[in-house]
Enzyme design. Structure first.
Site, PDB file in Angstrom:
ATOM      1  N   LYS A 179       0.757  -1.258   0.011  1.00 27.60           N
ATOM      2  CA  LYS A 179       0.049  -0.188  -0.097  1.00 27.60           C
ATOM      3  C   LYS A 179       0.815   1.300  -0.236  1.00 27.60           C
ATOM      4  CE  LYS A 179      -4.321  -0.810  -0.237  1.00 27.60           C
ATOM      5  NZ  LYS A 179      -5.407   0.108  -0.763  1.00 27.60           N
ATOM      6  N   ASP A 203      -9.880   0.468   5.358  1.00 29.07           N
ATOM      7  CA  ASP A 203      -9.957  -0.806   6.043  1.00 29.07           C
ATOM      8  C   ASP A 203      -8.543  -0.939   6.738  1.00 29.07           C
ATOM      9  OD1 ASP A 203      -8.509  -1.738   3.739  1.00 29.07           O
ATOM     10  OD2 ASP A 203     -10.577  -1.754   3.075  1.00 29.07           O
TER      11      ASP A 203
HETATM   12  C1  LIG Z   1      -3.559  -6.237   1.295  1.00 34.12           C
HETATM   13  C2  LIG Z   1      -4.445  -5.649   0.316  1.00 34.12           C
HETATM   14  N1  LIG Z   1      -4.570  -6.329  -1.001  1.00 34.12           N
HETATM   15  C3  LIG Z   1      -5.408  -5.985  -1.910  1.00 34.12           C
HETATM   16  C4  LIG Z   1      -6.046  -5.078  -1.629  1.00 34.12           C
HETATM   17  C5  LIG Z   1      -7.096  -4.529  -2.928  1.00 34.12           C
HETATM   18  O1  LIG Z   1      -6.780  -3.140  -3.169  1.00 34.12           O
HETATM   19  P1  LIG Z   1      -7.926  -2.408  -4.078  1.00 34.12           P
HETATM   20  O2  LIG Z   1      -8.805  -2.046  -3.036  1.00 34.12           O
HETATM   21  O3  LIG Z   1      -7.185  -1.457  -4.742  1.00 34.12           O
HETATM   22  O4  LIG Z   1      -8.599  -3.516  -4.972  1.00 34.12           O
HETATM   23  C6  LIG Z   1      -5.993  -4.120  -0.485  1.00 34.12           C
HETATM   24  C7  LIG Z   1      -7.002  -2.915  -0.345  1.00 34.12           C
HETATM   25  O5  LIG Z   1      -6.978  -2.510   0.928  1.00 34.12           O
HETATM   26  C8  LIG Z   1      -5.220  -4.488   0.697  1.00 34.12           C
HETATM   27  O6  LIG Z   1      -5.192  -3.915   1.703  1.00 34.12           O
END
Ligand SMILES: Cc1ncc(COP(=O)(O)O)c(C=O)c1O
Length: 413
Positions: A85, A134
């Site tokens: 992130k 989140d």
């Molecule tokens: C660890 C992780 N993987 C994948 C995602 C998915 O990303 P996106 O919301 O851009 O689809 C998130 C989103 O918060 C995440 O925290």
């Protein structure tokens, strides 16, 4: 549209809007393009602690799944934050501050190195950024705000765990808990920012705010570009299994592969929690469709009920198929990759981080799914482990051991 049920609660379907990956389309290029990628790379590669994350070959698991190869890009070590992130949220903070300083200086936008050196703190110290999260996105924005020297206020919804809240506050941000779901927190952050004069850094958009969520996604493209540089023997994967929340990560990865490989772009399978299949539903009907309900899932980062408008411009035609999995499938995969008895290097994969791999394991174990996706013994699959144990307590409960006991990234095949 044919929907396959793998087990009572997992579903797989081909995207009816998918057009075979020929030229990267103009509606996608207006969102993510080569110029934006080089700008993001120039910035992020100068941040303290930048290093490409490792790509592991899981040969033993590939053999079990009867595919030719399986690569796992492990984001656990990214800037010490435990997930991919920071590439997005912190990059959007840096870009916003550069623009704001530029307006103070008669449009001379400072280089990122000036922000890192703290040369404009007298301006950035008066700027407040905010976001709804989140967990991981808020941590990334808070970290970026601390690194580049501005104030930060983060909104979380009612079911975000205390561990995730503390991880955000650790970077100096004020954290505000609001009733409802992630999507309610997104609206609350936007409304409050308007009243207070703060700058919102969302990782999603309904199309009204573009700059920050586009920069978030553009930052993510660096993860995909690193993976492309690390591919064993430069062999292009045949399949990517990408977990999706609002879709920013999957869209950025899809875009980077599509721009690089054109018609050789891999088959792209989106994977979501069964309770929050907004991509599944939206692609099925051909337009963004919100999922109602609590969206409850241990895959907290994926528990989103609405797709991002910007990600939609790319994945509408770029995603080949979509699937939903339940929490038990994610938990099983977390334990599987952490198992020290396995030949493959043990990996710390968090609940959302493991979802792409979990989707692959489900699909590869089902004859009809293999046929639908063209998965066979010649397939080369790439997945992105987008987080490690970002909630250490939850990780320990699920895997049965704390993350530090699971060797991560040390063991090279
Ligand atoms: C660890 C992780 N993987 C994948 C995602 C998915 O990303 P996106 O919301 O851009 O689809 C998130 C989103 O918060 C995440 O925290």
């Amino acid at each position: 549209m044919q929907t396959l049920l793998i087990q009572p609660e997992s579903r797989l379907a081909l995207n009816p809007q998918y057009q075979s990956h020929s030229l990267y389309p103009s509606e996608a290029d207006t969102v993510l393009n080569a110029e934006g990628f080089y700008r993001a790379k120039h910035s992020i590669s100068q941040w303290p602690g930048y290093a490409p994350t490792p790509l592991f070959e899981l040969s033993d698991l590939a053999r079990e799944l009867e595919i030719a190869s399986l690569c796992y890009k492990d984001e656990n070590s990214r800037f010490g934050l435990g997930s991919f992130k920071p590439l997005g949220g912190a990059y959007a903070v840096a870009s916003l501050l550069q623009k704001q300083i530029g307006t103070h200086h008669g449009d001379r936008t400072p280089d990122i190195s000036e922000l890192i050196a703290g040369r404009h703190r007298h301006i950035t110290g008066d700027i407040t950024v905010t976001a709804a999260t989140d967990g991981n996105h808020g941590r990334s924005v808070a970290w970026g705000a601390q690194l580049f020297g501005c104030r930060c206020i983060i909104f979380i919804h009612e079911t975000v765990t205390n561990a995730r809240e503390h991880a955000i506050a650790h970077y100096g941000a004020e954290v505000i808990r609001t009733p409802g779901t992630f999507d309610d927190a997104v609206r609350k952050a936007a409304e409050t920012a308007k009243i207070e004069g703060w700058h919102v850094i969302p990782d999603t958009t309904d199309g009204t705010l573009i700059d920050a969520p586009r920069n978030v996604m553009q930052g993510y493209t660096l993860m995909a570009a690193e993976a492309i540089d690390q591919l064993p023997d430069n062999q292009i994967p045949t399949h990517l299994f990408l977990q999706a929340g609002v879709g920013g990560m999957a869209a950025a990865t899809c875009a980077q592969f599509w721009q690089t490989f054109a018609e050789d772009t891999p088959t792209i399978v989106l994977v979501e929690p069964q309770t929050a299949g907004c991509w599944f539903d939206s692609l099925s009907v051909g337009h963004p469709t919100a999922v109602a309900g609590s969206l409850e899932s241990i895959m907290a980062g994926l528990a989103c009920g609405e797709v991002s408008y910007l990600a939609w411009q790319i994945l509408r035609t770029g995603a080949t198929a979509m699937m939903t999995i339940n929490d038990a499938v994610a938990e099983k995969s977390m334990r599987l990759v952490a198992d020290p008895q396995r030949v493959d290097p043990p990996i710390v994969a968090g609940e959302s981080g493991v979802a792409g791999l979990a989707g692959l394991i489900e699909a590869a174990s089902d004859h009809q799914c293999r046929t639908l996706l063209g998965l066979d013994e010649k397939s080369r699959v790439l997945v992105f482990g987008t987080e490690g144990a970002t909630d250490p307590e939850s990780y320990h409960n699920i895997v049965g051991r704390p993350a530090h006991e699971v060797t991560n990234g040390q063991h090279k095949p």
